[in-house]
Scaffold this motif. Structure first.
Motif, short mmCIF file in Angstrom:
data_model
loop_
_atom_site.label_atom_id
_atom_site.label_comp_id
_atom_site.label_asym_id
_atom_site.label_seq_id
_atom_site.Cartn_x
_atom_site.Cartn_y
_atom_site.Cartn_z
N TYR A 83 35.76 34.08 42.33
CA TYR A 83 35.33 35.02 41.31
C TYR A 83 36.00 36.38 41.52
CZ TYR A 83 31.85 31.79 39.55
OH TYR A 83 31.24 30.69 38.98
N TYR A 84 36.49 36.92 40.42
CA TYR A 84 37.19 38.20 40.42
C TYR A 84 36.57 39.14 39.39
CZ TYR A 84 40.94 35.26 42.40
OH TYR A 84 41.69 34.38 43.15
N CYS A 85 36.76 40.42 39.62
CA CYS A 85 36.37 41.40 38.61
C CYS A 85 37.61 42.19 38.20
CB CYS A 85 35.29 42.33 39.11
SG CYS A 85 35.79 43.39 40.48
N ASN A 86 37.56 42.77 37.02
CA ASN A 86 38.63 43.62 36.54
C ASN A 86 38.14 44.30 35.27
OD1 ASN A 86 41.30 44.74 36.07
ND2 ASN A 86 42.07 43.04 37.32
N TYR A 105 27.88 44.17 39.10
CA TYR A 105 27.22 43.05 39.74
C TYR A 105 27.24 41.82 38.84
CZ TYR A 105 25.31 46.91 42.47
OH TYR A 105 25.17 48.04 43.24
N LEU A 106 27.11 40.66 39.47
CA LEU A 106 26.94 39.41 38.74
C LEU A 106 25.85 38.61 39.42
CD1 LEU A 106 27.78 37.49 36.50
CD2 LEU A 106 29.50 36.52 38.05
N GLN A 107 24.71 38.51 38.76
CA GLN A 107 23.62 37.68 39.25
C GLN A 107 23.79 36.28 38.68
OE1 GLN A 107 20.98 38.43 41.41
NE2 GLN A 107 20.60 36.22 41.29
N LEU A 125 26.88 38.62 43.17
CA LEU A 125 28.19 39.13 43.50
C LEU A 125 28.26 40.62 43.21
CD1 LEU A 125 30.49 36.35 42.00
CD2 LEU A 125 29.26 36.39 44.19
N SER A 126 29.08 41.31 43.98
CA SER A 126 29.32 42.74 43.76
C SER A 126 30.81 43.00 43.63
CB SER A 126 28.78 43.56 44.93
OG SER A 126 27.39 43.41 45.06
N CYS A 127 31.13 43.98 42.82
CA CYS A 127 32.51 44.41 42.64
C CYS A 127 32.55 45.91 42.82
CB CYS A 127 32.99 44.03 41.25
SG CYS A 127 34.53 44.83 40.72
N ALA A 128 33.23 46.35 43.85
CA ALA A 128 33.38 47.77 44.11
C ALA A 128 34.82 48.18 43.90
CB ALA A 128 32.94 48.08 45.53
N ALA A 129 35.01 49.42 43.51
CA ALA A 129 36.36 49.90 43.24
C ALA A 129 36.63 51.19 44.00
CB ALA A 129 36.58 50.13 41.76
N SER A 130 37.84 51.32 44.45
CA SER A 130 38.29 52.57 45.04
C SER A 130 39.51 53.03 44.26
CB SER A 130 38.65 52.39 46.51
OG SER A 130 39.68 51.45 46.66
N GLY A 131 39.68 54.32 44.16
CA GLY A 131 40.82 54.86 43.47
C GLY A 131 40.63 55.06 41.98
N ARG A 132 39.48 54.69 41.47
CA ARG A 132 39.23 54.85 40.04
C ARG A 132 37.73 54.76 39.77
NH1 ARG A 132 42.70 54.31 35.67
NH2 ARG A 132 44.21 54.82 37.29
N THR A 133 37.27 55.61 38.85
CA THR A 133 35.88 55.52 38.43
C THR A 133 35.76 54.46 37.35
OG1 THR A 133 35.53 57.87 38.92
CG2 THR A 133 33.97 56.80 37.44
N LEU A 134 34.84 53.54 37.55
CA LEU A 134 34.69 52.41 36.63
C LEU A 134 33.91 52.76 35.38
CD1 LEU A 134 33.90 49.49 39.10
CD2 LEU A 134 36.13 50.27 38.25
N SER A 135 33.24 53.88 35.39
CA SER A 135 32.26 54.17 34.33
C SER A 135 32.88 54.27 32.94
CB SER A 135 31.50 55.46 34.65
OG SER A 135 32.39 56.54 34.77
N SER A 136 34.18 54.46 32.85
CA SER A 136 34.82 54.60 31.54
C SER A 136 35.33 53.28 30.98
CB SER A 136 35.99 55.57 31.63
OG SER A 136 35.58 56.85 32.05
N LEU A 183 40.21 46.74 43.88
CA LEU A 183 38.95 46.07 43.57
C LEU A 183 38.56 45.17 44.73
CD1 LEU A 183 39.88 45.09 39.92
CD2 LEU A 183 38.27 46.87 40.59
N VAL A 184 37.30 45.24 45.11
CA VAL A 184 36.81 44.43 46.22
C VAL A 184 35.57 43.67 45.76
CG1 VAL A 184 35.94 44.40 48.56
CG2 VAL A 184 37.71 46.05 47.90
N GLU A 185 35.69 42.35 45.72
CA GLU A 185 34.58 41.49 45.35
C GLU A 185 33.90 40.95 46.61
OE1 GLU A 185 37.95 41.06 42.34
OE2 GLU A 185 37.76 40.89 44.51
#
Length: 119
Positions: free
Chosen positions: A94-97, A80-82, A20-31, A4-6
């Motif tokens: 700030y973190y995402c998960n 995203y977090l506005q 803020l943006s949170c991007a992920a590699s290695g996994r699709t977040l849509s689920s 996870l990259v914030e």
């Protein structure tokens, strides 16, 4: 392995805004329901907001209701977090998960992004 990259943090004056943006590699977040969390100096990490995998339902801590908005773009695998009307007490990393409970993160925490609200 999920990474996870914030990003998007910075120094802003009280009343200002950040996205803020949170991007992920290695996994699709849509689920997954995705959440934003924050940790201020000397305090435990706390829940800020979360969004259902479909984007239909959102949840907010009382301290940010009406000021913060979470959203997601599953096609871009990004959440995203506005943040508007920022206050000094919003200062934190700030973190995402995935999920809504910071005590039980789905994946390893990323490096987070620092948000500092100060005049």
């Amino acid at each position: 392995q999920v990474q996870l990259v914030e990003s998007g943090g910075g120094l802003v004056q009280p009343g200002g805004s950040l996205r803020l943006s949170c991007a992920a590699s290695g996994r699709t977040l849509s689920s997954y329901a995705m959440g934003w969390f924050r940790q201020a100096p000397g305090k435990e990490r706390e829940f800020v907001t979360a969004i259902h995998w479909s984007g239909v339902n959102t949840y907010y801590a009382d301290s940010v209701k009406g000021r913060f908005t979470i959203s997601r773009d599953n096609a871009k695998n990004t959440v995203y977090l506005q943040m508007n009307s920022l206050k000094p007490e919003d200062t934190a990393v700030y973190y995402c998960n995935a999920g809504l409970n910071s005590d039980y993160p789905m994946w390893p925490w990323g490096q987070g992004t620092q948000v500092t609200v100060s005049s």
